[in-house]
Design an enzyme around this catalytic site. Structure first.
Site, PDB file in Angstrom:
ATOM      1  N   GLU A 161       2.113   5.006   7.436  1.00 43.69           N
ATOM      2  CA  GLU A 161       1.652   3.926   6.559  1.00 43.69           C
ATOM      3  C   GLU A 161       2.486   3.992   5.278  1.00 43.69           C
ATOM      4  OE1 GLU A 161      -0.977   1.717   7.401  1.00 43.69           O
ATOM      5  OE2 GLU A 161      -0.593   2.612   9.347  1.00 43.69           O
ATOM      6  N   HIS A 187      -2.124  -5.587   5.038  1.00 46.31           N
ATOM      7  CA  HIS A 187      -3.383  -5.821   4.337  1.00 46.31           C
ATOM      8  C   HIS A 187      -3.401  -7.158   3.626  1.00 46.31           C
ATOM      9  CE1 HIS A 187      -2.839  -1.429   4.641  1.00 46.31           C
ATOM     10  NE2 HIS A 187      -4.129  -1.419   4.862  1.00 46.31           N
ATOM     11  N   CYS A 243      -0.004  -0.160  10.445  1.00 46.60           N
ATOM     12  CA  CYS A 243      -1.020  -0.329  11.479  1.00 46.60           C
ATOM     13  C   CYS A 243      -2.170  -1.189  10.961  1.00 46.60           C
ATOM     14  CB  CYS A 243      -1.546   1.036  11.909  1.00 46.60           C
ATOM     15  SG  CYS A 243      -2.773   0.974  13.219  1.00 46.60           S
TER      16      CYS A 243
END
Length: 350
Positions: A256, A286, A318
């Protein structure tokens, strides 16, 4: 059954529009293509004793007036699934707070329009909540909301906060002190959680310890031997046909990375060697914003300053399931275009 249905009977209606499964105290609607909102509006007055309601949508259809109807008629409701209802606003949470105070299980994952103020208001009324899914509720799941959950939902046992980027250590600490029965906590993708989380985990561990001791005093028995027997056997089935020398290591590790400005890659700059592929996230899933091809290419170039070309994998962070299909399609298309562009440039430079 010519004389009518007894309370053990359920009926399945199926057509090209939708599939309904009606139980005595629960109702499930899924695969409804066009008219789920109107369907809820028309059926709500007929099921006033409903205790469980699941509304599964291929695309967002539910609107606030349907949830308000649910709140007006389903006062005994205990289990409600509104996941991926992107059209809902704070009005829906306010209505549920007033009309459904007996909620035990609530799934609003992916409902990205809810605010933390509305969620805090809901918890002030729905104090019996034991299972709460807030994955992808990027506005609702904040430290302020977690503080309200800790103050109001002392019976909470499971909380999912996946991809809620505003959650930090302070919010999780509120849960540790206010929710002693908490047994499952999903913090996947919560990028603001730091090393201080260890203290939070210690507090949660102490709470779980007390719970286990209570269970032991109540006479709980363990079935670990039986579990290990079938679990180990199942694992052996997966690889019994290969040689003992065959390695089953991972080919690539994904990181991430998009919100860290490549800080997470600094460990490789400092000389740490990793033998397999590395896939740092090249764009932030996001946010609904679609990154351009040039933006992604620039980020990949920054990664190439740290990683060798033969181990760098190009992939997003992810959590794509929280984004709409149109957003994912455009973003991934730009990502593929950026990867092709850089391959061409690297080949020309040789």
């Amino acid at each position: 059954m010519s004389r009518g249905m007894n309370h053990f009977v359920f009926v399945v209606y199926s057509n090209a529009v939708a599939t309904f499964i009606i139980f005595p105290l629960s109702f499930i609607i899924h695969r409804c293509k066009n008219n789920m909102n109107n369907l809820v509006l028309s059926l709500a007055p007929k099921f006033t004793k409903l205790q469980a309601l699941t509304l599964r949508q291929d695309r967002p259809q539910l609107e606030d007036n349907a949830v308000e109807m649910i709140a007006n008629y389903f006062h005994d409701l205990q289990d409600l699934d509104l996941s991926k209802s992107f059209k809902l606003s704070d009005s829906s949470l306010h209505a549920l707070a007033l009309g459904c105070p007996n909620l035990i299980k609530l799934n609003i994952s992916g409902c990205s329009a809810f605010s933390d103020a509305a969620l805090a208001y809901l918890t002030g009324s729905c104090k019996k909540l034991k299972i709460l899914n807030l994955c992808g509720c990027v506005k609702a799941a904040s430290n302020r909301a977690l503080q309200a959950i800790g103050q109001n939902c002392s019976q909470l046992q499971s909380l999912s906060l996946g991809w809620c980027e505003d959650v930090s250590d302070a919010g999780v600490m509120s849960l540790a002190y206010g929710c002693p029965d908490l047994r499952a906590l999903d913090l996947c993708g919560c990028v603001r959680i730091t090393e201080l989380l260890s203290e939070t985990c210690y507090q949660i561990a102490l709470a779980i310890k007390d719970e286990i001791e209570d269970l032991e005093r109540a006479g709980i028995t363990s079935e670990q031997a039986s579990y290990l027997e079938w679990a180990v056997h199942s694992f052996r089935i997966t690889n019994y046909s290969v040689e003992d020398t065959t390695q089953m290591d991972a080919d690539v590790i994904t990181i991430e990375n998009s919100r860290s400005d490549e800080k997470l890659l600094s460990v490789f700059r400092e000389g740490v060697k990793y033998g397999a592929g590395i896939g740092p996230g090249v764009y932030d899933i996001h946010s609904p914003r679609i990154p351009s091809t040039e933006e992604i290419a620039d980020r990949i170039n920054k990664m190439l300053a740290v990683l060798e070309t033969d181990i760098l994998w190009v992939n997003p962070d992810c959590g794509l399931k929280m984004r709409k299909y149109t957003e994912v399609n455009l973003a991934l298309s730009n990502m593929v275009a950026a990867a092709k562009l850089l391959r061409t440039q690297l080949a020309s430079a040789k």
